[in-house]
Design an enzyme around this catalytic site. Structure first.
Site, mmCIF file in Angstrom:
data_model
loop_
_atom_site.group_PDB
_atom_site.id
_atom_site.type_symbol
_atom_site.label_atom_id
_atom_site.label_comp_id
_atom_site.label_asym_id
_atom_site.label_seq_id
_atom_site.Cartn_x
_atom_site.Cartn_y
_atom_site.Cartn_z
ATOM 1 N N LYS A 99 -6.106 10.949 -5.848
ATOM 2 C CA LYS A 99 -7.399 10.146 -5.422
ATOM 3 C C LYS A 99 -8.727 10.956 -6.234
ATOM 4 C CE LYS A 99 -8.638 7.993 -1.227
ATOM 5 N NZ LYS A 99 -7.774 6.726 -1.505
HETATM 6 C C1 LIG Z 1 -6.995 5.927 -0.766
HETATM 7 C C2 LIG Z 1 -6.370 4.855 -1.592
HETATM 8 C C3 LIG Z 1 -5.045 4.187 -1.110
HETATM 9 C C4 LIG Z 1 -4.699 4.220 0.592
HETATM 10 O O1 LIG Z 1 -4.392 5.229 0.905
HETATM 11 P P1 LIG Z 1 -4.618 5.738 2.631
HETATM 12 O O2 LIG Z 1 -4.187 6.953 2.803
HETATM 13 O O3 LIG Z 1 -3.792 4.700 3.309
HETATM 14 O O4 LIG Z 1 -6.035 5.321 2.861
HETATM 15 C C5 LIG Z 1 -4.399 3.089 -1.883
HETATM 16 N N1 LIG Z 1 -4.802 2.974 -3.084
HETATM 17 C C6 LIG Z 1 -5.566 3.683 -3.929
HETATM 18 C C7 LIG Z 1 -5.556 3.581 -5.130
HETATM 19 C C8 LIG Z 1 -6.239 4.533 -2.942
HETATM 20 O O5 LIG Z 1 -7.273 5.316 -3.699
#
Ligand SMILES: *Cc1c(COP(=O)(O)O)cnc(C)c1O
Length: 396
Positions: A219
């Site tokens: 992320k």
């Molecule tokens: C943050 C994110 C998600 C969702 O993650 P959660 O933990 O469910 O909030 C899905 N795809 C991408 C590309 C993300 O950055």
């Protein structure tokens, strides 16, 4: 996997002595937002624009590693214009939520899992990983301090945003030697305006989000910056979100914007879920994992298997695929109603939110509100009135 770390009720058994939890030094805001102003802001919270009174900061240096965290007033930062994070993108973040459970109580959803994912993202970007217990202590301190900022009611929560970035002032081509951790919070309502409708999605044929060996499972800010052009083009085509295909064959469906995707095969008691597997190019969503677990706990079959765009189209044409929905912390569960490609469009089911998405969305909301059992200990309680609570002990 997740340890229950709920705050202890005041009359509960004395906590067993263990390793000292990290201390978050309190430097509370001398002049917090007046209650009337805060209540007005909470009535219609916009996404990510109005922040709470406090933030938590911590700094990493080569000598001391992650030093002590400080709870302090939310305020602009001063840093060098040559900070590495600004230039080379050494920056990772998280997103998770706290939900209100009464005047003095809130629960944070799966904080340790978000802490672990932040550490994994950090490793990929050569950023020193923040210890999970420091992450959890910072979360407790901020939620406790700004508990009054958590809106009440369905679909409302406090969004928590940790970020770690390189702030060393140098432009040499090497990982930085100084990093800043920030934990911010803002009250939020529903992410997609317009209530519960099914969204229209456009498949990105030109751009990709993530390639094998790349940073798709981390992320990091760059993944978002790299997706905005495609998002703008999708919006011009009348779509709400972009569907990302795999970078190699441009055949398999990976994600929807910043959300994970689920396909529902069949109906009623025979409905099954299929979601693309985590092969390194997909962000391992905590909501994805939560929905898989909730569905399996209730006897539903869930498989992690590749889904091609052709499968999606044909499955909808033949009625095999009855629903498609995306999930993530910000928007929870969002149904897909219509798919646009360069080669024609199609409708999913009736083009409206389906019953499986509705049931899972309601189940997830009930877990957040404490109306469903929590056998996996996902809800981390922060109780302002309990002196025996973890954060309370640390300060004492
Ligand atoms: C943050 C994110 C998600 C969702 O993650 P959660 O933990 O469910 O909030 C899905 N795809 C991408 C590309 C993300 O950055």
């Amino acid at each position: 996997m997740t340890r229950p770390t709920a705050a202890r009720p005041a009359d509960g058994p004395a906590p067993a002595p263990g390793p000292a939890a990290p201390v978050v030094e309190p430097r509370p805001h001398p002049d917090p937002t007046p209650a009337a102003r805060r209540r007005a802001l909470l009535a219609e919270p916009p996404f990510g624009e109005v922040f709470t009174d406090h933030m938590v900061t911590a700094r990493w240096t080569p000598d001391d590693g992650w030093g002590r965290a400080v709870l302090e007033p939310f305020a602009p930062l001063r840093m060098s214009p040559a900070a590495v994070g600004l230039h080379y993108g050494q920056s990772v973040f998280e997103g998770f939520k706290a939900y209100r459970r009464g005047p003095d109580r809130a629960v944070v959803f799966r904080p340790a899992d978000h802490g672990r994912r932040l550490a994994a993202s950090a490793r990929r970007m050569a950023v020193p990983a923040l210890p999970t217990d420091l992450f959890t202590a910072a979360t407790e301190a901020l939620v406790r301090a700004d508990l009054d900022w958590i809106p009440e009611g369905d679909d409302r929560s406090l969004y928590l945003r940790p970020v770690v970035f390189a702030d060393e002032p140098h432009l040499a081509l090497r990982p930085a030697r100084s990093y800043l951790f920030l934990l911010l919070a803002f009250p939020t309502g529903n992410f997609f305006t317009g209530g519960q409708r099914a969204v229209t999605v456009a498949v990105s044929e030109e751009y990709v989000r993530a390639a094998p060996g790349g940073t798709g499972a981390a992320k990091c800010g760059g993944n978002y910056a790299g997706s905005y052009l495609a998002q703008e083009e999708a919006a011009r085509r009348g779509a709400d979100q972009v569907v990302w295909l795999d970078a190699v064959e441009r055949r398999y469906v990976e994600e929807l914007g910043g959300m994970n995707l689920f396909f529902v095969h069949g109906e009623g008691d025979r409905a099954e879920l299929v979601t693309p597997p985590l092969t390194g190019t997909i962000l391992p969503g905590v909501t994805r994992d939560t929905l898989i677990t909730l569905a399996r706990d209730r006897g539903m079959r869930v498989s992690e298997a590749p889904v091609s765009l052709a499968d999606w189209r044909e499955g909808c044409a033949r009625g095999r695929i009855t629903e498609v929905f995306a999930c993530g912390t910000a928007a929870r569960v969002t149904s897909v109603g219509k798919v646009l490609t360069g080669d024609g469009a199609w409708t999913v089911g009736e083009g409206v939110p389906g019953p499986v998405a509705g049931r899972l969305s309601a189940l997830l909301a009930a877990v957040h509100r404490g109306e469903e059992p929590d056998p996996h200990h996902w809800c981390h309680v922060v109780d302002r009135s309990a002196p025996g609570g973890r954060a309370g002990r640390e300060r004492g």
